[in-house]
Scaffold this motif. Structure first.
Motif, PDB file in Angstrom:
ATOM      1  N   THR A 128      38.126  58.866  24.459  1.00 46.30           N
ATOM      2  CA  THR A 128      38.725  60.419  24.919  1.00 46.30           C
ATOM      3  C   THR A 128      38.075  61.328  24.377  1.00 46.30           C
ATOM      4  OG1 THR A 128      39.965  60.458  22.611  1.00 46.30           O
ATOM      5  CG2 THR A 128      41.184  59.464  24.348  1.00 46.30           C
ATOM      6  N   TRP A 129      36.826  61.189  23.852  1.00 51.82           N
ATOM      7  CA  TRP A 129      36.011  62.399  23.673  1.00 51.82           C
ATOM      8  C   TRP A 129      35.775  63.066  24.653  1.00 51.82           C
ATOM      9  CZ3 TRP A 129      33.869  64.774  19.543  1.00 51.82           C
ATOM     10  CH2 TRP A 129      32.939  65.741  19.682  1.00 51.82           C
ATOM     11  N   ASN A 130      35.077  62.592  25.871  1.00 49.63           N
ATOM     12  CA  ASN A 130      34.665  63.470  26.960  1.00 49.63           C
ATOM     13  C   ASN A 130      35.798  64.179  27.730  1.00 49.63           C
ATOM     14  OD1 ASN A 130      32.335  62.229  26.429  1.00 49.63           O
ATOM     15  ND2 ASN A 130      31.860  61.258  28.352  1.00 49.63           N
ATOM     16  N   TYR A 131      36.817  63.327  27.671  1.00 46.92           N
ATOM     17  CA  TYR A 131      38.094  63.945  28.482  1.00 46.92           C
ATOM     18  C   TYR A 131      38.487  65.241  27.684  1.00 46.92           C
ATOM     19  CZ  TYR A 131      42.942  63.810  30.248  1.00 46.92           C
ATOM     20  OH  TYR A 131      44.146  64.071  30.761  1.00 46.92           O
ATOM     21  N   THR A 132      38.634  65.169  26.302  1.00 46.28           N
ATOM     22  CA  THR A 132      39.114  66.162  25.377  1.00 46.28           C
ATOM     23  C   THR A 132      38.287  67.328  25.567  1.00 46.28           C
ATOM     24  OG1 THR A 132      40.069  64.517  24.165  1.00 46.28           O
ATOM     25  CG2 THR A 132      39.597  66.975  23.062  1.00 46.28           C
TER      26      THR A 132
ATOM     27  N   ARG B 193      31.400  61.981  34.747  1.00 46.67           N
ATOM     28  CA  ARG B 193      31.880  62.892  35.804  1.00 46.67           C
ATOM     29  C   ARG B 193      33.401  62.925  35.595  1.00 46.67           C
ATOM     30  NH1 ARG B 193      29.500  65.329  39.932  1.00 46.67           N
ATOM     31  NH2 ARG B 193      30.901  66.188  41.669  1.00 46.67           N
ATOM     32  N   ILE B 194      33.991  63.576  34.916  1.00 44.64           N
ATOM     33  CA  ILE B 194      35.452  63.778  34.903  1.00 44.64           C
ATOM     34  C   ILE B 194      36.075  65.007  35.525  1.00 44.64           C
ATOM     35  CG2 ILE B 194      37.220  64.301  33.241  1.00 44.64           C
ATOM     36  CD1 ILE B 194      35.800  62.738  31.144  1.00 44.64           C
ATOM     37  N   THR B 195      36.915  64.691  36.512  1.00 45.68           N
ATOM     38  CA  THR B 195      37.494  65.872  37.377  1.00 45.68           C
ATOM     39  C   THR B 195      38.786  66.078  36.892  1.00 45.68           C
ATOM     40  OG1 THR B 195      35.936  65.325  39.118  1.00 45.68           O
ATOM     41  CG2 THR B 195      38.019  66.427  39.517  1.00 45.68           C
ATOM     42  N   LEU B 196      39.314  67.138  36.437  1.00 44.58           N
ATOM     43  CA  LEU B 196      40.522  67.732  35.985  1.00 44.58           C
ATOM     44  C   LEU B 196      41.333  68.271  37.296  1.00 44.58           C
ATOM     45  CD1 LEU B 196      40.015  68.547  32.419  1.00 44.58           C
ATOM     46  CD2 LEU B 196      40.542  66.346  33.066  1.00 44.58           C
TER      47      LEU B 196
ATOM     48  N   GLN C 182      60.290  79.901  46.586  1.00 39.29           N
ATOM     49  CA  GLN C 182      58.945  79.924  46.170  1.00 39.29           C
ATOM     50  C   GLN C 182      57.748  78.817  46.610  1.00 39.29           C
ATOM     51  OE1 GLN C 182      58.712  80.272  41.824  1.00 39.29           O
ATOM     52  NE2 GLN C 182      56.355  80.809  41.730  1.00 39.29           N
ATOM     53  N   ALA C 183      56.700  79.267  47.118  1.00 39.25           N
ATOM     54  CA  ALA C 183      55.816  78.051  47.486  1.00 39.25           C
ATOM     55  C   ALA C 183      55.165  77.458  46.230  1.00 39.25           C
ATOM     56  CB  ALA C 183      54.663  78.938  48.220  1.00 39.25           C
ATOM     57  N   PRO C 184      54.860  76.021  46.473  1.00 35.40           N
ATOM     58  CA  PRO C 184      54.417  75.298  45.376  1.00 35.40           C
ATOM     59  C   PRO C 184      53.057  75.833  45.008  1.00 35.40           C
ATOM     60  CG  PRO C 184      54.014  74.234  47.707  1.00 35.40           C
ATOM     61  CD  PRO C 184      54.858  75.322  47.986  1.00 35.40           C
ATOM     62  N   LEU C 185      52.876  75.656  43.651  1.00 35.29           N
ATOM     63  CA  LEU C 185      51.525  75.981  43.202  1.00 35.29           C
ATOM     64  C   LEU C 185      50.238  75.491  43.402  1.00 35.29           C
ATOM     65  CD1 LEU C 185      52.789  76.254  39.376  1.00 35.29           C
ATOM     66  CD2 LEU C 185      52.558  78.071  40.845  1.00 35.29           C
ATOM     67  N   PRO C 186      49.235  76.038  43.834  1.00 32.62           N
ATOM     68  CA  PRO C 186      47.887  75.523  44.240  1.00 32.62           C
ATOM     69  C   PRO C 186      47.255  74.737  43.356  1.00 32.62           C
ATOM     70  CG  PRO C 186      47.659  77.851  43.853  1.00 32.62           C
ATOM     71  CD  PRO C 186      49.144  77.668  43.759  1.00 32.62           C
ATOM     72  N   ILE C 187      46.641  73.427  43.726  1.00 35.18           N
ATOM     73  CA  ILE C 187      45.963  72.755  42.711  1.00 35.18           C
ATOM     74  C   ILE C 187      44.640  72.795  42.895  1.00 35.18           C
ATOM     75  CG2 ILE C 187      45.647  70.200  42.386  1.00 35.18           C
ATOM     76  CD1 ILE C 187      48.226  69.516  43.562  1.00 35.18           C
ATOM     77  N   HIS C 188      43.977  72.943  41.644  1.00 31.81           N
ATOM     78  CA  HIS C 188      42.599  73.403  41.555  1.00 31.81           C
ATOM     79  C   HIS C 188      41.828  72.125  40.900  1.00 31.81           C
ATOM     80  CE1 HIS C 188      43.588  77.393  42.575  1.00 31.81           C
ATOM     81  NE2 HIS C 188      44.574  77.427  41.455  1.00 31.81           N
ATOM     82  N   SER C 189      40.464  72.305  40.914  1.00 28.40           N
ATOM     83  CA  SER C 189      39.808  70.996  40.332  1.00 28.40           C
ATOM     84  C   SER C 189      38.626  71.765  39.353  1.00 28.40           C
ATOM     85  CB  SER C 189      39.072  70.125  41.433  1.00 28.40           C
ATOM     86  OG  SER C 189      37.829  70.867  42.260  1.00 28.40           O
ATOM     87  N   PHE C 190      38.379  71.037  38.277  1.00 24.83           N
ATOM     88  CA  PHE C 190      37.546  71.320  37.067  1.00 24.83           C
ATOM     89  C   PHE C 190      36.637  70.134  36.921  1.00 24.83           C
ATOM     90  CE2 PHE C 190      36.284  72.286  33.036  1.00 24.83           C
ATOM     91  CZ  PHE C 190      35.706  73.493  33.117  1.00 24.83           C
ATOM     92  N   THR C 191      35.555  70.045  37.200  1.00 23.24           N
ATOM     93  CA  THR C 191      34.573  68.738  37.068  1.00 23.24           C
ATOM     94  C   THR C 191      33.535  68.994  35.872  1.00 23.24           C
ATOM     95  OG1 THR C 191      34.814  68.009  39.273  1.00 23.24           O
ATOM     96  CG2 THR C 191      32.955  66.983  38.136  1.00 23.24           C
ATOM     97  N   CYS C 192      33.767  67.975  34.840  1.00 19.45           N
ATOM     98  CA  CYS C 192      32.484  68.057  33.805  1.00 19.45           C
ATOM     99  C   CYS C 192      31.453  67.197  33.733  1.00 19.45           C
ATOM    100  CB  CYS C 192      33.307  68.002  32.629  1.00 19.45           C
ATOM    101  SG  CYS C 192      34.483  69.302  32.038  1.00 19.45           S
ATOM    102  N   LEU C 193      30.410  67.440  33.832  1.00 20.34           N
ATOM    103  CA  LEU C 193      29.211  66.257  33.981  1.00 20.34           C
ATOM    104  C   LEU C 193      28.726  66.137  32.457  1.00 20.34           C
ATOM    105  CD1 LEU C 193      27.366  67.816  36.971  1.00 20.34           C
ATOM    106  CD2 LEU C 193      29.292  66.123  36.869  1.00 20.34           C
ATOM    107  N   PHE C 194      28.535  65.049  32.092  1.00 22.26           N
ATOM    108  CA  PHE C 194      28.099  64.339  30.667  1.00 22.26           C
ATOM    109  C   PHE C 194      26.877  63.690  30.759  1.00 22.26           C
ATOM    110  CE2 PHE C 194      32.444  65.364  30.229  1.00 22.26           C
ATOM    111  CZ  PHE C 194      32.721  65.826  29.013  1.00 22.26           C
TER     112      PHE C 194
END
Length: 469
Positions: free
Chosen positions: A14-18, A48-51, A77-89
């Motif tokens: 879980t290191w990279n994920y955390t 390559r972890i994408t959240l 109310q409209a649904p909340l938009p989904i965003h992405s966040f990618t970490c490279l290790f």
């Protein structure tokens, strides 16, 4: 083959994920709450972890007018938009080295610059750290809890102790079969098997480190190579003890006292040889496998089966079953049983006692080598006296199950392992060894022949190995 297959099952920890979860609030607004949609189980590439996440609106943004005449005109109310966040290790050079965050790609801000990433590593990841997880909704969840069945806390804790005990008991069982294999043949106990295990484990550590320095941290090759080296050293050293000590004593029909003293001499000789010639320090092999398989959970307590638990239990079952078949169906097994039952009659029928003894010591050394390899790969720390107490516990397992009986030794190993695990789990580890040897005393008082009821008539310090032909 089992080690190679298990090495292909390895998952990232879980290191990279955390680290990626901590970095996200450092790029976004720290006053904002986030809802994480990506579970840890969904990660396929640890480099390559994408959240996927949503920004949770504040109370002011989500407040609606009270019930009045105009409330019926408000649209849902409209649904909340989904965003992405990618970490490279980066790829770590050894299993113990943590991966470094070398790049970030976002759907809201684009690629993070090198300067921004440097500041993030220095002033956010290193200083704020896990406190950044407070920016998440349900920060304790985040998909780290596996999607397995939830049970009661007592059952989950007991099951985890049972898994740990079976893993350790499998190692005891393998070594206990070595004691039984030789005792059933010559009626004597070879106390040097613990030191043979230590030497085999030491060779596994050294050979594993040599392989890693030449081919890198290829887990499959290191595990297989270390196991082969350990079995080779264990078999060779065990055969050497027969050729130089136990074989000559048997040809001279030495009594039990001479054999016991000689085996103690082997113990001291191997220990001092390793201490003086090789080293008295600890030899450390970095942990190779970080993966585990979740089984059940109770709230945040997750019952896991480690990769080396599967390796030790699997090898104990496979090797134990194979040894039972060899002793029951092969020519070697039949000749071994013939000598064990009546040496003179077996010799008159053309069975070579010396050949069977030599092969039995090699086979017992092979079991010691497998045991040493699992010890080295599982625990990673070996020194010149690591095998002494371990060997005595395996001997206890063999006596507990019924010395001279293969299935009894196998069963006794699992009983000792489970006893240690449950005692340590519920009463602490201070008196664990006292409990193990106390269990042996209690069983022998109630059932002197062990659980399998094997007679120990020929095990006498004053008897000679008569009928040697």
């Amino acid at each position: 083959m089992l080690a190679a297959m298990l090495s292909g099952c390895q998952k990232s920890d879980t290191w990279n994920y955390t680290v990626c979860r901590i970095a996200l609030p450092g790029i976004e607004d720290t006053t904002t709450k986030f809802r994480l949609l990506t579970r840890f189980d969904d990660i396929t590439d640890p480099a390559r972890i994408t959240l996927l996440y949503q920004i949770v609106p504040t109370i002011d943004q989500t407040s609606t007018p009270k019930d009045d005449a105009s409330s019926s005109l408000i649209t849902p109310q409209a649904p909340l938009p989904i965003h992405s966040f990618t970490c490279l290790f980066s790829t770590p050079e050894t299993p113990n080295d943590p991966a470094r965050l070398i790049g970030i790609e976002t759907s809201r801000f684009g690629d993070v610059s090198t300067a921004h990433l440097t500041l993030l590593n220095r002033f956010w990841l290193d200083r704020v750290g896990r406190a950044a997880l407070d920016s998440y909704v349900d920060a304790d969840q985040h998909g780290l809890l596996p999607n397995v069945q939830e049970v009661g806390s007592k059952f989950a804790y007991g099951l985890q102790l049972a898994i740990n005990g079976l893993s350790r008991g499998a190692i005891y069982g393998l070594l206990a079969m070595s004691f039984t294999l030789i005792y059933g043949l010559i009626g004597r106990i070879n106390l040097a098997f613990g030191e043979i295990v230590m030497t085999a484990a030491l060779s596994a550590v050294i050979f594993g480190l040599l392989l890693s320095s030449n081919i890198g941290w290829n887990v499959g090759w290191i595990v297989v190579g270390a196991t082969v080296a350990a079995t080779f050293v264990g078999s060779g050293l065990s055969h050497l003890t027969w050729r130089t000590v136990f074989g000559p004593l048997g040809r001279k029909a030495a009594g039990g006292r001479a054999v016991i003293v000689a085996s103690l001499g082997c113990v001291l000789f191997i220990q001092e040889f390793v201490r003086i010639v090789i080293s008295a320090r600890n030899f450390n092999l970095p942990p190779l496998w970080s993966f585990s398989i979740p089984v059940l959970r109770s709230d945040h307590f997750v019952v896991h089966v480690l990769g080396f638990d599967l390796l030790s239990i699997g090898m104990a079952i496979i090797i134990g079953t194979g040894l039972f078949w060899v002793m029951a169906k092969t020519r070697f097994g039949k000749q071994w049983r013939a000598i064990s039952q009546d040496r003179v009659a077996a010799a008159l029928c053309g069975v070579s006692r010396q050949r069977i003894e030599s092969q039995s010591f090699v086979l017992a050394g092979f079991l010691c080598g497998v045991t040493g390899a699992i010890m080295a790969l599982r625990y990673g720390v070996i020194n010149f006296h690591s095998g002494t107490l371990f060997g005595f516990k395996a001997l206890v397992a063999a006596i507990l199950g019924g010395i001279g009986h293969m299935r009894g030794a196998w069963l006794g190993g699992f009983i000792i392992g489970l006893s240690e695990a449950f005692w340590s789990g519920y009463f602490g580890g201070a008196y664990r060894d006292v409990a193990v040897f106390g269990l042996l005393a209690a069983v022998l008082v109630l059932r002197p022949g062990g659980l399998m009821g094997v007679s120990d008539e020929k095990d006498s310090l004053f008897s000679t190995r008569s009928g040697q032909i």
